[in-house]
Design a protein around this motif. Structure first.
Motif, mmCIF file in Angstrom:
data_model
loop_
_atom_site.group_PDB
_atom_site.id
_atom_site.type_symbol
_atom_site.label_atom_id
_atom_site.label_comp_id
_atom_site.label_asym_id
_atom_site.label_seq_id
_atom_site.Cartn_x
_atom_site.Cartn_y
_atom_site.Cartn_z
ATOM 1 N N MET A 164 0.831 -1.196 0.000
ATOM 2 C CA MET A 164 0.000 0.000 0.000
ATOM 3 C C MET A 164 0.876 1.261 0.000
ATOM 4 N N GLU A 165 1.964 1.229 0.761
ATOM 5 C CA GLU A 165 2.886 2.367 0.792
ATOM 6 C C GLU A 165 3.497 2.606 -0.587
ATOM 7 N N ILE A 166 3.872 1.528 -1.258
ATOM 8 C CA ILE A 166 4.451 1.647 -2.595
ATOM 9 C C ILE A 166 3.429 2.225 -3.567
ATOM 10 N N MET A 167 2.172 1.790 -3.458
ATOM 11 C CA MET A 167 1.119 2.320 -4.330
ATOM 12 C C MET A 167 0.921 3.811 -4.098
ATOM 13 N N GLU A 168 0.943 4.228 -2.832
ATOM 14 C CA GLU A 168 0.769 5.647 -2.516
ATOM 15 C C GLU A 168 1.933 6.481 -3.047
ATOM 16 N N ILE A 169 3.147 5.946 -2.910
ATOM 17 C CA ILE A 169 4.318 6.663 -3.416
ATOM 18 C C ILE A 169 4.243 6.800 -4.933
ATOM 19 N N ASN A 170 3.801 5.744 -5.613
ATOM 20 C CA ASN A 170 3.672 5.795 -7.071
ATOM 21 C C ASN A 170 2.616 6.808 -7.500
ATOM 22 N N GLU A 171 1.534 6.878 -6.738
ATOM 23 C CA GLU A 171 0.485 7.861 -7.045
ATOM 24 C C GLU A 171 1.003 9.284 -6.881
ATOM 25 N N LYS A 172 1.748 9.520 -5.788
ATOM 26 C CA LYS A 172 2.320 10.854 -5.569
ATOM 27 C C LYS A 172 3.300 11.212 -6.678
ATOM 28 N N LEU A 173 4.070 10.213 -7.121
ATOM 29 C CA LEU A 173 5.041 10.449 -8.184
ATOM 30 C C LEU A 173 4.341 10.788 -9.489
ATOM 31 N N THR A 174 3.231 10.123 -9.765
ATOM 32 C CA THR A 174 2.458 10.398 -10.980
ATOM 33 C C THR A 174 1.910 11.820 -10.965
ATOM 34 N N GLU A 175 1.496 12.260 -9.790
ATOM 35 C CA GLU A 175 0.908 13.597 -9.648
ATOM 36 C C GLU A 175 1.954 14.699 -9.520
ATOM 37 N N ALA A 176 3.182 14.345 -9.178
ATOM 38 C CA ALA A 176 4.229 15.342 -8.954
ATOM 39 C C ALA A 176 4.528 16.110 -10.241
ATOM 40 N N GLN A 177 4.507 17.445 -10.143
ATOM 41 C CA GLN A 177 4.763 18.285 -11.299
ATOM 42 C C GLN A 177 6.038 19.111 -11.154
ATOM 43 N N GLU A 179 10.055 19.813 -9.446
ATOM 44 C CA GLU A 179 11.257 19.095 -9.024
ATOM 45 C C GLU A 179 11.289 18.942 -7.511
ATOM 46 N N ALA A 180 10.762 19.948 -6.806
ATOM 47 C CA ALA A 180 10.730 19.887 -5.346
ATOM 48 C C ALA A 180 9.882 18.712 -4.870
ATOM 49 N N ALA A 181 8.754 18.501 -5.533
ATOM 50 C CA ALA A 181 7.869 17.395 -5.164
ATOM 51 C C ALA A 181 8.553 16.052 -5.417
ATOM 52 N N MET A 182 9.265 15.956 -6.543
ATOM 53 C CA MET A 182 9.967 14.707 -6.857
ATOM 54 C C MET A 182 11.133 14.472 -5.897
ATOM 55 N N ASN A 183 11.808 15.556 -5.505
ATOM 56 C CA ASN A 183 12.904 15.422 -4.545
ATOM 57 C C ASN A 183 12.408 14.939 -3.196
ATOM 58 N N GLU A 184 11.222 15.387 -2.812
ATOM 59 C CA GLU A 184 10.637 14.950 -1.542
ATOM 60 C C GLU A 184 10.335 13.454 -1.576
ATOM 61 N N ILE A 185 9.763 13.008 -2.683
ATOM 62 C CA ILE A 185 9.465 11.576 -2.838
ATOM 63 C C ILE A 185 10.765 10.773 -2.852
ATOM 64 N N GLU A 186 11.775 11.300 -3.535
ATOM 65 C CA GLU A 186 13.076 10.630 -3.617
ATOM 66 C C GLU A 186 13.696 10.469 -2.234
ATOM 67 N N SER A 187 13.542 11.481 -1.383
ATOM 68 C CA SER A 187 14.085 11.419 -0.021
ATOM 69 C C SER A 187 13.370 10.359 0.806
ATOM 70 N N ILE A 188 12.053 10.276 0.647
ATOM 71 C CA ILE A 188 11.263 9.278 1.381
ATOM 72 C C ILE A 188 11.711 7.863 0.993
ATOM 73 N N ASN A 224 12.644 0.053 -8.093
ATOM 74 C CA ASN A 224 11.772 0.329 -9.231
ATOM 75 C C ASN A 224 11.232 1.760 -9.155
ATOM 76 N N VAL A 225 10.869 2.198 -7.942
ATOM 77 C CA VAL A 225 10.382 3.569 -7.760
ATOM 78 C C VAL A 225 11.516 4.561 -8.027
ATOM 79 N N GLU A 226 12.717 4.250 -7.548
ATOM 80 C CA GLU A 226 13.861 5.134 -7.779
ATOM 81 C C GLU A 226 14.127 5.312 -9.273
ATOM 82 N N GLU A 227 13.985 4.226 -10.039
ATOM 83 C CA GLU A 227 14.189 4.309 -11.489
ATOM 84 C C GLU A 227 13.121 5.193 -12.131
ATOM 85 N N LYS A 228 11.889 5.093 -11.654
ATOM 86 C CA LYS A 228 10.805 5.937 -12.181
ATOM 87 C C LYS A 228 11.069 7.408 -11.893
ATOM 88 N N ILE A 229 11.602 7.699 -10.707
ATOM 89 C CA ILE A 229 11.917 9.087 -10.352
ATOM 90 C C ILE A 229 12.994 9.627 -11.289
#
Length: 236
Positions: A164-177, A179-188, A224-229
């Motif tokens: 579920m955590e991975i799904m939520e992170i992927n959703e946030k990444l899809t919505e991220a517009q 660089e700051a938002a993507m950096n936050e996800i990358e840090s998590i 896999n999430v890191e590669e998407k970022i």
């Protein structure tokens, strides 16, 4: 007096291991067998007079490059302990050392056989280095050495909360517009990956391979999430 001299001579001839006090010397037949079992040079047929050392890449008599030893694992080849904890600086030095010895560029004027061996050695060293450098591939290789492999499609066996955590992170990444938002996800993701690496290290130290398998599966999802970022950060 002669007994002491005999022992000394046997030690010089390599038939009485000096590190095992009181051990009986090898018989002539046993010594002959040890020599016959040692690898022989493909070019001159020579033998170093005993089992070749782990790092004898060249025949000590004719200096021809020998074929890779199929019995050596990556840890042995790269002079590392068979452990999840690896000194990456030492690993890099070992990689550079081996490539200076076996890289194909140094065999352009040698025989075709040695050119082929050089290619095989160089490829093997590259594969070993890349595998042991990254925690995930290193852990997967360690499991493989213990007869355990992680098959694709292991979602049913995974922790549902983690999925579920991975799904939520992927959703946030899809919505991220931004660089700051993507950096936050990358840090998590980086924090979670670090926690998994620490947990995997403890699991391997305790020989808990099933736990290590579970953690490495999580690390694969996070990778896999890191590669998407990284892909999303590349400007179109």
């Amino acid at each position: 007096m002669w007994g002491g001299r005999a022992v000394a001579l046997l030690r010089v001839w390599g038939l009485w291991p000096s590190w095992v006090p009181g051990r009986r010397p090898l018989s002539c037949n046993a010594a002959s067998q040890a020599r016959s079992n040692s690898p022989r040079c493909w070019k001159c047929g020579g033998s170093p007079g005993g089992p070749m050392g782990e790092d004898v890449l060249f025949c000590p008599q004719c200096r021809a490059l020998q074929p890779p030893d199929p019995t050596r694992d990556y840890f042995s080849l790269m002079d590392c302990n068979r452990s999840f904890r690896v000194d990456t600086t030492k690993l890099q030095h070992r990689y550079q050392q081996l490539q200076r010895l076996v890289h194909p560029d140094f065999f352009s004027r040698r025989s075709q056989t040695e050119k082929d061996f050089s290619e095989k050695h160089s490829t093997l060293v590259n594969d070993a280095y890349k595998t042991l450098l990254a925690p995930l591939s290193r852990g997967l290789y360690l499991l493989k050495l213990h007869g355990i492999e992680i098959s694709e499609g292991t979602d049913d066996e995974m922790d549902k909360r983690f999925l579920m955590e991975i799904m939520e992170i992927n959703e946030k990444l899809t919505e991220a517009q931004s660089e700051a938002a993507m950096n936050e996800i990358e840090s998590i993701v980086a924090v979670k990956q670090k926690e998994c690496i620490d947990s995997a290290r403890r699991a391997f130290e305790q020989d808990d391979f099933e736990k290590a398998k579970e953690i490495l599966t999580k690390m694969r999802y996070l990778l896999n999430v890191e590669e998407k970022i990284k892909l999303k950060k590349i400007p179109l």
